[in-house]
Design a protein around this motif. Structure first.
Motif, PDB file in Angstrom:
ATOM      1  N   PHE A   1      37.419 -13.582  64.080  1.00 57.80           N
ATOM      2  CA  PHE A   1      36.994 -14.726  63.279  1.00 57.80           C
ATOM      3  C   PHE A   1      38.078 -15.781  63.352  1.00 57.80           C
ATOM      4  CE2 PHE A   1      34.854 -11.176  61.054  1.00 57.80           C
ATOM      5  CZ  PHE A   1      33.551 -11.640  61.114  1.00 57.80           C
TER       6      PHE A   1
ATOM      7  N   VAL B   1      41.254 -13.720  62.827  1.00 58.96           N
ATOM      8  CA  VAL B   1      41.199 -12.412  62.172  1.00 58.96           C
ATOM      9  C   VAL B   1      40.625 -11.445  63.195  1.00 58.96           C
ATOM     10  CG1 VAL B   1      40.255 -11.082  60.265  1.00 58.96           C
ATOM     11  CG2 VAL B   1      40.757 -13.497  59.947  1.00 58.96           C
TER      12      VAL B   1
ATOM     13  N   GLU C   1      39.620   2.524  55.794  1.00 57.35           N
ATOM     14  CA  GLU C   1      39.908   1.810  54.555  1.00 57.35           C
ATOM     15  C   GLU C   1      39.157   0.481  54.528  1.00 57.35           C
ATOM     16  OE1 GLU C   1      44.414   2.126  53.137  1.00 57.35           O
ATOM     17  OE2 GLU C   1      44.142   2.479  55.281  1.00 57.35           O
TER      18      GLU C   1
ATOM     19  N   CYS D   1      39.000  -2.744  57.292  1.00 55.47           N
ATOM     20  CA  CYS D   1      39.377  -2.348  58.649  1.00 55.47           C
ATOM     21  C   CYS D   1      38.342  -2.773  59.688  1.00 55.47           C
ATOM     22  CB  CYS D   1      39.609  -0.849  58.723  1.00 55.47           C
ATOM     23  SG  CYS D   1      38.114   0.111  58.601  1.00 55.47           S
TER      24      CYS D   1
ATOM     25  N   LYS E   1      34.727  -2.221  59.387  1.00 54.29           N
ATOM     26  CA  LYS E   1      33.518  -1.402  59.479  1.00 54.29           C
ATOM     27  C   LYS E   1      32.254  -2.245  59.342  1.00 54.29           C
ATOM     28  CE  LYS E   1      34.603   0.943  55.842  1.00 54.29           C
ATOM     29  NZ  LYS E   1      35.789   0.220  55.377  1.00 54.29           N
ATOM     30  N   SER E   2      32.226  -3.091  58.299  1.00 54.80           N
ATOM     31  CA  SER E   2      31.032  -3.907  58.100  1.00 54.80           C
ATOM     32  C   SER E   2      30.821  -4.846  59.270  1.00 54.80           C
ATOM     33  CB  SER E   2      31.149  -4.726  56.822  1.00 54.80           C
ATOM     34  OG  SER E   2      31.242  -3.886  55.716  1.00 54.80           O
ATOM     35  N   THR E   3      31.915  -5.393  59.769  1.00 50.14           N
ATOM     36  CA  THR E   3      31.802  -6.290  60.914  1.00 50.14           C
ATOM     37  C   THR E   3      31.185  -5.544  62.094  1.00 50.14           C
ATOM     38  OG1 THR E   3      33.752  -7.451  60.111  1.00 50.14           O
ATOM     39  CG2 THR E   3      33.078  -7.892  62.372  1.00 50.14           C
TER      40      THR E   3
ATOM     41  N   PRO F   1      44.993  -8.299  59.504  1.00 57.69           N
ATOM     42  CA  PRO F   1      44.337  -8.287  60.816  1.00 57.69           C
ATOM     43  C   PRO F   1      44.519  -9.597  61.576  1.00 57.69           C
ATOM     44  CG  PRO F   1      42.711  -8.462  59.057  1.00 57.69           C
ATOM     45  CD  PRO F   1      44.033  -8.317  58.398  1.00 57.69           C
TER      46      PRO F   1
HETATM   47  N1  LIG Z   1      32.913 -14.036  58.160  1.00 58.72           N
HETATM   48  C1  LIG Z   1      34.231 -13.737  58.202  1.00 58.72           C
HETATM   49  N2  LIG Z   1      35.134 -14.708  58.432  1.00 58.72           N
HETATM   50  C2  LIG Z   1      36.453 -14.403  58.474  1.00 58.72           C
HETATM   51  N3  LIG Z   1      36.953 -13.187  58.312  1.00 58.72           N
HETATM   52  C3  LIG Z   1      36.102 -12.176  58.071  1.00 58.72           C
HETATM   53  C4  LIG Z   1      34.700 -12.393  58.004  1.00 58.72           C
HETATM   54  N4  LIG Z   1      34.080 -11.217  57.742  1.00 58.72           N
HETATM   55  C5  LIG Z   1      35.073 -10.302  57.665  1.00 58.72           C
HETATM   56  N5  LIG Z   1      36.283 -10.873  57.857  1.00 58.72           N
HETATM   57  C6  LIG Z   1      37.574 -10.184  57.874  1.00 58.72           C
HETATM   58  O1  LIG Z   1      37.503  -9.165  58.822  1.00 58.72           O
HETATM   59  C7  LIG Z   1      38.159  -8.006  58.343  1.00 58.72           C
HETATM   60  C8  LIG Z   1      37.212  -6.834  58.377  1.00 58.72           C
HETATM   61  O2  LIG Z   1      36.219  -7.016  57.399  1.00 58.72           O
HETATM   62  P1  LIG Z   1      35.039  -5.981  57.146  1.00 58.72           P
HETATM   63  O3  LIG Z   1      34.372  -5.717  58.453  1.00 58.72           O
HETATM   64  O4  LIG Z   1      34.199  -6.498  56.068  1.00 58.72           O
HETATM   65  O5  LIG Z   1      35.811  -4.694  56.673  1.00 58.72           O
HETATM   66  P2  LIG Z   1      35.260  -3.396  55.962  1.00 58.72           P
HETATM   67  O6  LIG Z   1      33.774  -3.432  55.956  1.00 58.72           O
HETATM   68  O7  LIG Z   1      35.810  -2.272  56.753  1.00 58.72           O
HETATM   69  O8  LIG Z   1      35.813  -3.391  54.573  1.00 58.72           O
HETATM   70  C9  LIG Z   1      38.682  -8.332  56.972  1.00 58.72           C
HETATM   71  O9  LIG Z   1      40.044  -8.666  57.094  1.00 58.72           O
HETATM   72  C10 LIG Z   1      37.880  -9.508  56.565  1.00 58.72           C
HETATM   73  O10 LIG Z   1      38.644 -10.342  55.727  1.00 58.72           O
END
Ligand SMILES: Nc1ncnc2c1ncn2[C@@H]1O[C@H](COP(=O)(O)OP(=O)(O)O)[C@@H](O)[C@H]1O
Ligand code: SF4
Ligand SMILES: [Mg+2]
Lengths: 370, 317
Positions: free
Chosen positions: A32, A47, A68, A71, A73-75, A302
């Motif tokens: 990102f 990021v 954790e 890290c 996962k959702s992404t 990150p």
């Molecule tokens: N749309 C976005 N723009 C910028 N940074 C993002 C975005 N979505 C997630 N991040 C960053 O990417 C990293 C991973 O996020 P995420 O996948 O949500 O983690 P998890 O689901 O494992 O908690 C985090 O540092 C988060 O801040």
């Protein structure tokens, strides 16, 4: 939090997974951009949410993705469901490259990949009835089930353990656990082959978590749907997953079948995560003295991850090599087939108690002593 | 057996609203004014007069040489319920009916235009994000910095001259269109800004992602998932905006850049009341348009408060 989580003992009658890969992810990356500067905003960094991960989910398999919070996962889940555009890498579904497929190109497989979301309060449109919510995907994909859409919705409500007569109710009339069941029904409406479940129970009360996990497990087994089950601790996915991958700062650091990860972990981080799982009953006969590892410090940013091994800032085995050379994710000696670990100096494949607890943070250590 | 019919958030709002006595009374008052505006021709017919008849010519016996009604209280009688206007001797009752009609018609048009623009630009900015959002937000900031009243006064003649050459008589519809246009131009930003914020927040909600995972088109997402969730701010905001437009329109007509004689208009009646002739001879003339407008504006604002409270019980005082 998960102390009271009561899950059924693993039913070893889990259907054998056919060997065919359904979803293949290679080198998947999502950066990102970070904007900054004044008055002209420009990209000043990135990021590195997901940084080159490989994973394969087979037909009918349930695959756990653990790490954790923050890290990536959702992404990862959102990249696979194509809610996000990958920065690099390749996603293959059923042999078809969908890495950059457009909405129109994805249309034929949209019904096969569905998602269950983390927050039951934000995942249902408050202005739509349960019936509308669950039949929405059928409407979008022009699916007309034999008994009509309403009949199918009633059927789905029954499958997820809700009263079919609640068809005309609105989300605000349901509890968190019930809402999550509605979300499951919506995901099932299109008879998908793969469901990405992004921490589907972590927003729920502990007493409800087990019920929803059991529901997902039933659905997974009876309908033979492949699952990518995302969780932030190893307890929830333990009985659910055929295979488990552990993520740290955008990378997969260990992956293997359930037994390898839970009883023969090699990566120090996996050890740390396992030691944080309270009361995991290790099989029925053995009650082993558990090792205790307190991971101190925060996950590094990150935006600027550590060089070499990303875990080295918190690793008790770190040496110079860890800072200069990134450990590859490979089957290191002592691992069973399919068990891959990314570590230069892996731990012993055991989870028995050590002579000494590892407590990394001096402040924490002082606390322990007093 | 109890029927398992759910109550939508809208139905819940309606139930809460009906419990609010002030809100219900205000709603009736507001509805009464709209009804009056709507039925003005019918009422006038039953009453047997119209707002254009120059009674100073028709019934000269009712006026003195200066054109002031002879009878006390501005000529109020069983025949002319609200009296007669000094000067030309228009019938005040029908003039007020038609004045309310003109004012409300213009204000409703302005409200519709601003709401549509607000929805279009606000939802677009919030949902699309990125460059469109940046651009629309800057336009909003720019227009919000305009001194609205001054702009209205200064631009009305300019806009009118776009349609007709200065030497010709300006048709009423041109004035109406110009009034709507200038108020619309500086009226849509507050709603657009609110909707931008709401859509921005909604875009992050997981039910939008759920729709996208199922392959929903952007149009479907906006119309089915976002719009139903911004109805609340739209309704609340428009109940606040409409009375504002009524007073703004009245203000412009009062200043002589809005609706002019002989077209009946609520605001223009104030302008008439402030003329030397009326001021010094017939103070009662001001009474009916003044009191009716105060009642209307107060009721509408109370209605706005009740609507907001019904939608959002948390902020209720
Ligand atoms: N749309 C976005 N723009 C910028 N940074 C993002 C975005 N979505 C997630 N991040 C960053 O990417 C990293 C991973 O996020 P995420 O996948 O949500 O983690 P998890 O689901 O494992 O908690 C985090 O540092 C988060 O801040
Ligand atoms: S590579 Fe080094 S720093 Fe990384 S986990 Fe292994 S021992 Fe620790
Ligand atoms: Mg997450």
């Amino acid at each position: 939090m998960t102390e009271d989580l009561v899950l059924p003992a693993p039913r070893d009658a889990a259907p054998e997974v056919s060997g065919d890969p359904l979803l293949v992810v290679e080198g998947l990356t999502k950066h990102f951009p970070v904007k900054g500067g004044f008055p002209i905003r420009r990209t000043v960094g990135a990021v590195q949410a997901v940084d080159g991960i490989d994973l394969t989910v087979h037909v009918g398999e349930s695959f756990g993705l653990v790490g954790e919070s923050g890290c990536g996962k959702s992404t990862t889940g959102r990249l696979i469901t194509r809610l996000l555009e990958p920065s690099a890498g390749k996603i293959t579904y059923s042999g078809q490259d969908i890495t950059h497929a457009s909405r129109k190109q994805l249309a034929p497989i949209r019904s096969e990949i569905q998602m269950i979301f983390q927050d039951p309060y934000s995942s249902l449109n408050p202005r739509q009835t349960v019936g509308k919510i669950i039949s929405g995907p059928m409407e979008i994909n022009g699916i007309q089930p034999a008994g009509g859409r309403e009949g199918r919705v009633r059927e789905l409500l029954e499958i997820v353990g809700l009263n079919p007569e609640h068809y005309n109710r609105f989300p605000h009339e349901f509890s968190g656990g019930q809402r999550q069941r509605i979300g499951v029904a919506r995901a099932l409406a299109l008879e998908p082959k793969l469901i990405v479940a992004d921490e589907p129970v972590s927003a729920l009360d502990v007493s409800i978590q087990a019920q929803v996990v059991n529901l997902l497990q039933e659905v997974q087994r009876e309908l033979g749907i492949a699952f990518l089950f995302i969780a932030h601790d190893l307890a929830v996915v333990r009985h659910f997953s055929h295979r488990v991958a552990v993520m740290y700062l955008g990378k997969i650091i260990e992956v293997g079948d359930r037994d390898s990860i839970y009883t023969r972990p090699r990566h120090p981080y996996t050890h740390a995560l396992l030691s944080a799982v309270p009361e995991v009953n290790l099989g029925d006969d053995e009650t082993v003295g558990r090792e205790r590892i307190r991971l101190a410090g925060d996950v590094p940013s990150p935006i600027n991850p550590p060089t070499g091994c990303r875990f080295r800032t918190r690793c008790w085995k770190a040496q110079d090599k860890c800072a200069t050379e990134e450990p590859p994710l490979i089957q290191i000696s002592g691992n069973l087939a399919g068990h891959l670990t990314a570590c230069h100096f892996p731990e012993e494949p055991t989870i028995e108690a050590r002579d000494e607890d590892i407590v990394l943070d001096p402040a924490l250590a002082a606390l322990e002593e007093s | 057996m109890k029927k398992l019919e759910g109550r939508s958030p809208g139905q819940l709002m309606w139930i809460r609203f009906k419990r609010d006595r002030t809100g219900v009374v205000s709603a009736y008052v507001v509805a009464f004014f709209f009804l009056v505006g709507l039925l003005a021709p019918l009422i006038s017919k039953l009453y047997g007069k119209d707002p254009y008849t120059v009674y100073a010519d028709e019934r000269p016996e009712l006026f003195d040489s200066a054109g002031v009604p002879l009878q006390p209280n501005g000529g109020i009688s069983s025949q002319f319920w609200f009296g007669l206007e000094p000067g030309n001797g228009y019938d005040v009752f029908t003039k007020l009916l038609y004045g309310i009609r003109t004012s409300l018609m213009i204000s409703v048009c302005v409200t519709i235009a601003t709401v549509l623009t607000g929805i279009l630009l606000g939802v677009a900015a919030g949902y699309l994000g990125g460059k469109p959002d940046y651009f629309i937000s800057r336009v909003i900031d720019f227009l919000l910095a305009f001194p609205a009243q001054l702009f209205f006064i200064a631009s009305m003649p300019v806009v009118v001259s776009l349609f007709v050459s200065p030497t010709d008589e300006t048709p009423t519809y041109v004035r109406v269109v110009a009034l709507i246009a200038v108020q619309w131009f500086l009226g849509w930003m507050s709603l657009a800004r609110i909707l931008r914020g709401t859509s921005l927040a909604l875009r992050e909600r997981e039910f939008i992602e759920a729709a996208r995972v199922s392959g929903a088109s952007p149009w479907r997402i906006i119309s089915r998932e976002i719009l139903p969730n911004v109805v609340t701010p739209i309704l609340v905001q428009s109940t606040y905006m409409l009375p504002g437009f009524v007073t703004a329109e009245a203000g412009l007509s009062y200043l002589g850049v809005g609706i002019v004689e002989p077209t009946p208009d609520w605001g223009q009646m104030f302008s008439k009341a402030s003329t030397e002739l009326v001021m010094s001879n017939d103070i009662t003339y001001m009474f009916f348009p003044g009191v009716s407008m105060i009642i209307f504006i107060v009721a509408f604002n109370l209605l706005g408060d009740s609507v907001r409270d019904a939608f959002d019980p948390k902020t209720a005082r």
